[in-house]
Design an enzyme around this catalytic site. Structure first.
Site, PDB file in Angstrom:
ATOM      1  N   SER A   1      -8.305  -2.456  11.779  1.00  0.00           N
ATOM      2  CA  SER A   1      -9.187  -1.082  11.848  1.00  0.00           C
ATOM      3  C   SER A   1     -10.102  -1.575  13.118  1.00  0.00           C
ATOM      4  CB  SER A   1     -10.170  -1.316  10.616  1.00  0.00           C
ATOM      5  OG  SER A   1     -11.540  -0.037  10.986  1.00  0.00           O
TER       6      SER A   1
ATOM      7  N   ASP B   1      -1.089  -7.644  -7.354  1.00  0.00           N
ATOM      8  CA  ASP B   1      -2.663  -7.590  -7.102  1.00  0.00           C
ATOM      9  C   ASP B   1      -3.126  -8.683  -5.989  1.00  0.00           C
ATOM     10  OD1 ASP B   1      -5.789  -7.212  -6.537  1.00  0.00           O
ATOM     11  OD2 ASP B   1      -5.840  -7.920  -8.494  1.00  0.00           O
ATOM     12  N   LEU B   2      -2.612  -7.261  -4.443  1.00  0.00           N
ATOM     13  CA  LEU B   2      -3.122  -8.932  -3.300  1.00  0.00           C
ATOM     14  C   LEU B   2      -3.619  -8.998  -3.229  1.00  0.00           C
ATOM     15  CD1 LEU B   2      -0.394  -6.573  -1.480  1.00  0.00           C
ATOM     16  CD2 LEU B   2       0.108  -8.505  -2.177  1.00  0.00           C
TER      17      LEU B   2
ATOM     18  N   GLY C   1      -2.048   7.269   1.294  1.00  0.00           N
ATOM     19  CA  GLY C   1      -1.668   7.291   2.265  1.00  0.00           C
ATOM     20  C   GLY C   1      -1.123   6.646   3.460  1.00  0.00           C
TER      21      GLY C   1
ATOM     22  N   TYR D   1     -16.332  -5.376   5.218  1.00  0.00           N
ATOM     23  CA  TYR D   1     -15.087  -4.787   5.677  1.00  0.00           C
ATOM     24  C   TYR D   1     -15.178  -5.440   7.053  1.00  0.00           C
ATOM     25  CZ  TYR D   1     -11.669  -0.649   6.638  1.00  0.00           C
ATOM     26  OH  TYR D   1     -11.084   0.319   7.439  1.00  0.00           O
TER      27      TYR D   1
ATOM     28  N   ALA E   1       1.854   3.770  -2.075  1.00  0.00           N
ATOM     29  CA  ALA E   1       1.392   4.845  -3.068  1.00  0.00           C
ATOM     30  C   ALA E   1       0.456   5.086  -2.394  1.00  0.00           C
ATOM     31  CB  ALA E   1       1.079   3.892  -4.638  1.00  0.00           C
TER      32      ALA E   1
ATOM     33  N   GLY F   1      -4.686  -2.307   1.475  1.00  0.00           N
ATOM     34  CA  GLY F   1      -6.280  -2.472   1.679  1.00  0.00           C
ATOM     35  C   GLY F   1      -7.560  -1.555   1.524  1.00  0.00           C
TER      36      GLY F   1
ATOM     37  N   GLY G   1       0.567  -1.605   0.608  1.00  0.00           N
ATOM     38  CA  GLY G   1      -0.352   0.196   0.176  1.00  0.00           C
ATOM     39  C   GLY G   1       1.182   1.143  -0.088  1.00  0.00           C
TER      40      GLY G   1
ATOM     41  N   LYS H   1     -11.217  -7.175   8.735  1.00  0.00           N
ATOM     42  CA  LYS H   1     -10.218  -7.013   9.794  1.00  0.00           C
ATOM     43  C   LYS H   1     -10.423  -7.180  10.735  1.00  0.00           C
ATOM     44  CE  LYS H   1      -9.236  -3.121   6.760  1.00  0.00           C
ATOM     45  NZ  LYS H   1      -7.170  -3.259   7.051  1.00  0.00           N
TER      46      LYS H   1
HETATM   47  P1  NAI Z   1      -5.494   3.904   0.855  1.00  0.00           P
HETATM   48  O1  NAI Z   1      -6.706   4.175  -0.128  1.00  0.00           O
HETATM   49  O2  NAI Z   1      -4.799   5.513   0.634  1.00  0.00           O
HETATM   50  O3  NAI Z   1      -3.854   3.675   0.919  1.00  0.00           O
HETATM   51  C1  NAI Z   1      -4.333   2.159   0.074  1.00  0.00           C
HETATM   52  C2  NAI Z   1      -3.147   1.311  -0.825  1.00  0.00           C
HETATM   53  O4  NAI Z   1      -3.417  -0.087  -1.031  1.00  0.00           O
HETATM   54  C3  NAI Z   1      -3.318   2.171  -1.713  1.00  0.00           C
HETATM   55  O5  NAI Z   1      -2.267   2.434  -2.980  1.00  0.00           O
HETATM   56  C4  NAI Z   1      -3.781   0.955  -3.053  1.00  0.00           C
HETATM   57  O6  NAI Z   1      -3.607   1.267  -4.392  1.00  0.00           O
HETATM   58  C5  NAI Z   1      -3.567  -0.220  -2.143  1.00  0.00           C
HETATM   59  N1  NAI Z   1      -4.217  -1.409  -2.376  1.00  0.00           N
HETATM   60  C6  NAI Z   1      -5.921  -1.764  -2.531  1.00  0.00           C
HETATM   61  N2  NAI Z   1      -6.093  -2.618  -2.837  1.00  0.00           N
HETATM   62  C7  NAI Z   1      -4.718  -2.896  -3.163  1.00  0.00           C
HETATM   63  C8  NAI Z   1      -4.653  -5.022  -4.002  1.00  0.00           C
HETATM   64  N3  NAI Z   1      -5.526  -5.637  -4.369  1.00  0.00           N
HETATM   65  N4  NAI Z   1      -3.211  -5.171  -3.941  1.00  0.00           N
HETATM   66  C9  NAI Z   1      -2.201  -4.022  -3.976  1.00  0.00           C
HETATM   67  N5  NAI Z   1      -2.084  -3.028  -3.236  1.00  0.00           N
HETATM   68  C10 NAI Z   1      -4.120  -2.530  -3.192  1.00  0.00           C
HETATM   69  O7  NAI Z   1      -5.967   3.614   1.862  1.00  0.00           O
HETATM   70  P2  NAI Z   1      -5.172   4.268   3.639  1.00  0.00           P
HETATM   71  O8  NAI Z   1      -6.442   4.569   4.677  1.00  0.00           O
HETATM   72  O9  NAI Z   1      -4.006   4.076   3.781  1.00  0.00           O
HETATM   73  O10 NAI Z   1      -5.861   2.428   3.766  1.00  0.00           O
HETATM   74  C11 NAI Z   1      -4.507   1.978   4.711  1.00  0.00           C
HETATM   75  C12 NAI Z   1      -5.340   0.413   5.283  1.00  0.00           C
HETATM   76  O11 NAI Z   1      -6.361   1.272   6.733  1.00  0.00           O
HETATM   77  C13 NAI Z   1      -6.008  -0.567   4.829  1.00  0.00           C
HETATM   78  O12 NAI Z   1      -5.885  -1.465   4.838  1.00  0.00           O
HETATM   79  C14 NAI Z   1      -7.330   0.098   4.996  1.00  0.00           C
HETATM   80  O13 NAI Z   1      -7.941  -1.003   5.058  1.00  0.00           O
HETATM   81  C15 NAI Z   1      -7.437   0.290   6.496  1.00  0.00           C
HETATM   82  N6  NAI Z   1      -8.206   1.060   7.513  1.00  0.00           N
HETATM   83  C16 NAI Z   1      -7.993   2.725   6.776  1.00  0.00           C
HETATM   84  C17 NAI Z   1      -8.950   3.702   7.487  1.00  0.00           C
HETATM   85  C18 NAI Z   1      -9.010   5.433   6.663  1.00  0.00           C
HETATM   86  O14 NAI Z   1     -10.180   5.828   7.779  1.00  0.00           O
HETATM   87  N7  NAI Z   1      -8.550   5.389   5.780  1.00  0.00           N
HETATM   88  C19 NAI Z   1      -9.267   3.370   8.907  1.00  0.00           C
HETATM   89  C20 NAI Z   1      -9.020   1.995   9.348  1.00  0.00           C
HETATM   90  C21 NAI Z   1      -8.758   1.269   8.321  1.00  0.00           C
END
Ligand code: NAI
Length: 273
Positions: free
Chosen positions: A114, A41-42, A12, A164, A10, A71, A8, A168
């Protein structure tokens, strides 16, 4: 200096974690669907195998740490994909990289779960069991079936909320069960989870239209602020440090107090007699 893989990377929290490691002088192997050293693709078995293979090639077979951050959120339409990406993705990746972590002598693994696991009332126990049993096909089918039990008004707003939260929940349970097994604990590979709450990332902005005012967010935000990606990266980094040597199997809430506000008396849980 060490070598760390971050999924992930790229966007957040993953990008913030990768930045923190790089700023400290470590080598970071980013893994993502795009804009990463390892693009994979994970959400698929093939993608996970390819990712493990390429990470091992990039690190030469020894890794100091892995942050499994990649995620998706509950706005994804297909609940089966949510389970594949959020549960089976990190589990397969970490299982595949465990020997490389063991080789470092002080391997560290951290997953990003989460607080939805414990603050959303749609966790499906049957799906948890299938996920922990490793039956991805059955879990994917159950995720689609279970979603029907979620009220339509909730689904309209958040199409995969049940899958979701359940993905988690299963991930956190996997961490607790797995971290203490000899293959991890006695090999010096520590495994922990961070459970974020509402954090301002592209994912959150896509998942909700209520990302402007913490006080009108659907769940309580005691600190009165949303998290920033750096707030999560800080703790991811702490768990990855070799000095973090006496904590394994923990799930750390980094959520501005949401879980404590919603379930103040659920932790600690006394042992049954
Ligand atoms: P984001 O969307 O900014 O970053 C997630 C990254 O994971 C992206 O770069 C995306 O391309 C990559 N990704 C998604 N599916 C993929 C796949 N199949 N294979 C490889 N890479 C993949 O999201 P964020 O918010 O940084 O999320 C990070 C983690 O935190 C995730 O697991 C999310 O579920 C979790 N999370 C986020 C919350 C929030 O409020 N943003 C709250 C609780 C958990």
């Amino acid at each position: 200096m060490g070598t760390y893989a971050v999924t992930g990377s790229a966007s957040g929290m993953g990008a913030a974690s990768a930045d923190l490691l790089a700023e400290a002088g470590h080598t970071v192997i980013g893994v993502d669907l795009r804009d990463a050293r390892v693009t994979a693709d994970l959400g698929t078995a093939e993608g996970r195998s390819a990712a493990v293979e390429q990470i091992l090639e990039a690190c030469g077979g020894t890794l100091d740490g892995v942050a499994a951050v990649a995620g998706v959120g509950s706005s994804m339409k297909d609940p089966a994909a949510v389970v594949s990406i959020n549960h089976f993705g990190p589990v397969a990746l970490l299982e595949g990289l465990r020997p490389a972590l063991a080789r470092s002598g002080a391997g560290r693994a951290v997953v990003v779960g989460s607080n939805s696991a414990t603050t959303v009332p749609f966790v499906d126990e049957r799906l948890v069991d299938l996920a922990l049993g490793g039956d991805e096909d059955a879990a994917r089918q159950r995720a689609r079936d279970a979603q029907e039990a979620v009220p339509a008004r909730v689904r309209d707003y958040s199409p995969s909320i049940g899958a979701y939260a359940t993905s988690k929940f299963a991930l956190a349970r996997w961490v607790r069960r797995t971290a203490v097994t000899p293959e991890w604990a006695r090999e010096g590979v520590l495994l922990n989870a961070v459970a974020p709450g509402a954090v301002l990332t592209p994912l959150m902005r896509e998942s909700t239209s209520q990302a402007s005012d913490p006080d009108s967010f659907p769940t309580p935000m005691p600190l009165g602020v949303f998290g920033e990606p750096e707030d999560i990266a800080f703790w991811v980094y702490q768990f990855l440090r070799p000095e973090a040597r006496f904590t394994t199997g923990s799930v750390l809430y980094v959520d501005g107090g949401t879980d404590a506000a919603m379930r103040p008396d659920d932790l600690p849980t006394a042992m049954g007699s």
